[in-house]
Design an enzyme around this catalytic site. Sequence first.
Site, PDB file in Angstrom:
ATOM      1  N   LYS A 214      29.675  22.248  -0.996  1.00 16.13           N
ATOM      2  CA  LYS A 214      30.322  22.769  -2.214  1.00 16.13           C
ATOM      3  C   LYS A 214      29.661  24.024  -2.791  1.00 16.13           C
ATOM      4  CE  LYS A 214      32.360  18.532  -4.073  1.00 16.13           C
ATOM      5  NZ  LYS A 214      32.435  17.638  -5.230  1.00 16.13           N
TER       6      LYS A 214
ATOM      7  N   ASP B  69      36.984  19.605  -9.744  1.00 20.12           N
ATOM      8  CA  ASP B  69      36.236  18.454 -10.291  1.00 20.12           C
ATOM      9  C   ASP B  69      36.166  18.589 -11.813  1.00 20.12           C
ATOM     10  OD1 ASP B  69      35.682  17.195  -7.902  1.00 20.12           O
ATOM     11  OD2 ASP B  69      33.771  18.233  -7.613  1.00 20.12           O
TER      12      ASP B  69
HETATM   13  P1  NDP Z   1      24.502  14.962  -4.995  1.00 17.00           P
HETATM   14  O1  NDP Z   1      23.911  14.521  -3.709  1.00 17.00           O
HETATM   15  O2  NDP Z   1      24.623  16.405  -5.292  1.00 17.00           O
HETATM   16  O3  NDP Z   1      23.666  14.292  -6.212  1.00 17.00           O
HETATM   17  C1  NDP Z   1      23.274  12.959  -6.131  1.00 17.00           C
HETATM   18  C2  NDP Z   1      22.708  12.494  -7.453  1.00 17.00           C
HETATM   19  O4  NDP Z   1      22.387  11.095  -7.331  1.00 17.00           O
HETATM   20  C3  NDP Z   1      21.412  13.188  -7.856  1.00 17.00           C
HETATM   21  O5  NDP Z   1      21.312  13.226  -9.259  1.00 17.00           O
HETATM   22  C4  NDP Z   1      20.349  12.249  -7.265  1.00 17.00           C
HETATM   23  O6  NDP Z   1      19.104  12.328  -7.911  1.00 17.00           O
HETATM   24  C5  NDP Z   1      20.981  10.906  -7.561  1.00 17.00           C
HETATM   25  N1  NDP Z   1      20.458   9.860  -6.680  1.00 17.00           N
HETATM   26  C6  NDP Z   1      20.759   9.653  -5.378  1.00 17.00           C
HETATM   27  N2  NDP Z   1      20.072   8.583  -4.903  1.00 17.00           N
HETATM   28  C7  NDP Z   1      19.314   8.121  -5.939  1.00 17.00           C
HETATM   29  C8  NDP Z   1      18.397   7.046  -6.089  1.00 17.00           C
HETATM   30  N3  NDP Z   1      18.110   6.224  -5.064  1.00 17.00           N
HETATM   31  N4  NDP Z   1      17.809   6.852  -7.296  1.00 17.00           N
HETATM   32  C9  NDP Z   1      18.096   7.673  -8.341  1.00 17.00           C
HETATM   33  N5  NDP Z   1      18.962   8.709  -8.260  1.00 17.00           N
HETATM   34  C10 NDP Z   1      19.561   8.933  -7.070  1.00 17.00           C
HETATM   35  O7  NDP Z   1      25.934  14.235  -5.066  1.00 17.00           O
HETATM   36  P2  NDP Z   1      27.188  14.611  -5.995  1.00 17.00           P
HETATM   37  O8  NDP Z   1      26.674  15.046  -7.307  1.00 17.00           O
HETATM   38  O9  NDP Z   1      28.127  15.484  -5.288  1.00 17.00           O
HETATM   39  O10 NDP Z   1      27.918  13.178  -6.116  1.00 17.00           O
HETATM   40  C11 NDP Z   1      27.347  12.134  -6.882  1.00 17.00           C
HETATM   41  C12 NDP Z   1      28.330  10.953  -6.939  1.00 17.00           C
HETATM   42  O11 NDP Z   1      29.526  11.342  -7.619  1.00 17.00           O
HETATM   43  C13 NDP Z   1      28.762  10.459  -5.551  1.00 17.00           C
HETATM   44  O12 NDP Z   1      28.823   9.055  -5.582  1.00 17.00           O
HETATM   45  C14 NDP Z   1      30.171  11.024  -5.402  1.00 17.00           C
HETATM   46  O13 NDP Z   1      31.008  10.227  -4.571  1.00 17.00           O
HETATM   47  C15 NDP Z   1      30.664  10.980  -6.849  1.00 17.00           C
HETATM   48  N6  NDP Z   1      31.727  11.964  -7.097  1.00 17.00           N
HETATM   49  C16 NDP Z   1      32.899  11.490  -7.607  1.00 17.00           C
HETATM   50  C17 NDP Z   1      33.924  12.358  -7.894  1.00 17.00           C
HETATM   51  C18 NDP Z   1      35.201  11.807  -8.427  1.00 17.00           C
HETATM   52  O14 NDP Z   1      36.220  12.516  -8.350  1.00 17.00           O
HETATM   53  N7  NDP Z   1      35.199  10.612  -8.984  1.00 17.00           N
HETATM   54  C19 NDP Z   1      33.807  13.810  -7.656  1.00 17.00           C
HETATM   55  C20 NDP Z   1      32.509  14.211  -7.145  1.00 17.00           C
HETATM   56  C21 NDP Z   1      31.519  13.301  -6.877  1.00 17.00           C
HETATM   57  P3  NDP Z   1      17.930  13.322  -7.351  1.00 17.00           P
HETATM   58  O15 NDP Z   1      18.311  14.694  -7.869  1.00 17.00           O
HETATM   59  O16 NDP Z   1      16.692  12.782  -7.933  1.00 17.00           O
HETATM   60  O17 NDP Z   1      17.989  13.248  -5.851  1.00 17.00           O
END
Ligand code: NDP
Length: 285
Positions: free
Chosen positions: A65, A101
Amino acid sequence: MKQYGVIGHPVAHSLSPLMHNTAFAALGLDCKYEAYDVRFEALRNAILEFKDRGFAGLNVTLPHKERIIGFLDVVAAEAKAIGAVNTIVDHDSRLVGYNTDAEGFSRSVESQRSHLAGTTILLIGAGGAARAVAYVLLADFSPSQLIIANRSQQRAEDLAARCEALGTDTRLEVAGLAGWEIRRAVEISSLIVNSTSLGMAPEVDRLPLMEGVTFRYDQTVMDLVYTPMETAFLRKAASAGARTISGLEMFLYQGARSFELWTGQPMPIEKVRPVIENELRKQSS
Ligand code: NDP
């Protein structure tokens, strides 16, 4: 036939093909939408190939993205401010990038608009999706304070800096996911949004908040995760009497906006929603 698709890695489980093909069929449009697995290093060539093959539009998902922006001819102002593109439209062989989004999130929380102005909002997570959420909250919902809580403090600070650069009046604060800070943040917030991937299938029992943090009946709690439709986080909020909003709403509305950008027609959401809900129920049973 017009061709559309979603590129990402991994992408096999995306529900976007089902959503858009259902909408195309409902409106009798001669269009087809497929998922294409494109690895990070293959992005540039893949985009050139899609352009050569005359694709009318694409969705872009993880991990492309942000990087996709460098391969586009034009990027809409909102997508530029967010720093991420999830929809591409081919306008006369010029690739134009949008971020739907943002509208997807905005429409999902629209019903809460009057409760949110002048209040504190807690955004858990600071990844790609959080950027669009933060942008919309600051641009359209006028909270007095936005708290960004994330596992990686640096990423939360980076997002806060991006928000600051938008020239907002909203007070910005950064927090971790454990300790008194997050307890206090939950306590003082009118809206709490989970934008981490915690709780997503197959790890459906994982919560973005530590044990013992509780919600109230006068709060709204939204989860961006929509697999499952009702996450453990939303169940916890509902059991405290809070209003809940599923990530399915955002998924449908972001898709609807992409559909409209491609076809010029509104997506028949009432026909698409039951098909997606059915598929999600099937997956979680
Ligand atoms: P990214 O990979 O960019 O970000 C992931 C986020 O989750 C970060 O803040 C990360 O923290 C956190 N995270 C991941 N694993 C852990 C963990 N074990 N413990 C704590 N924090 C964790 O993903 P996206 O932002 O693109 O997507 C995030 C979610 O949103 C996904 O589930 C995706 O499917 C959903 N989504 C839903 C949409 C919808 O239309 N409903 C649209 C877009 C996304 P850190 O920075 O510390 O790694």
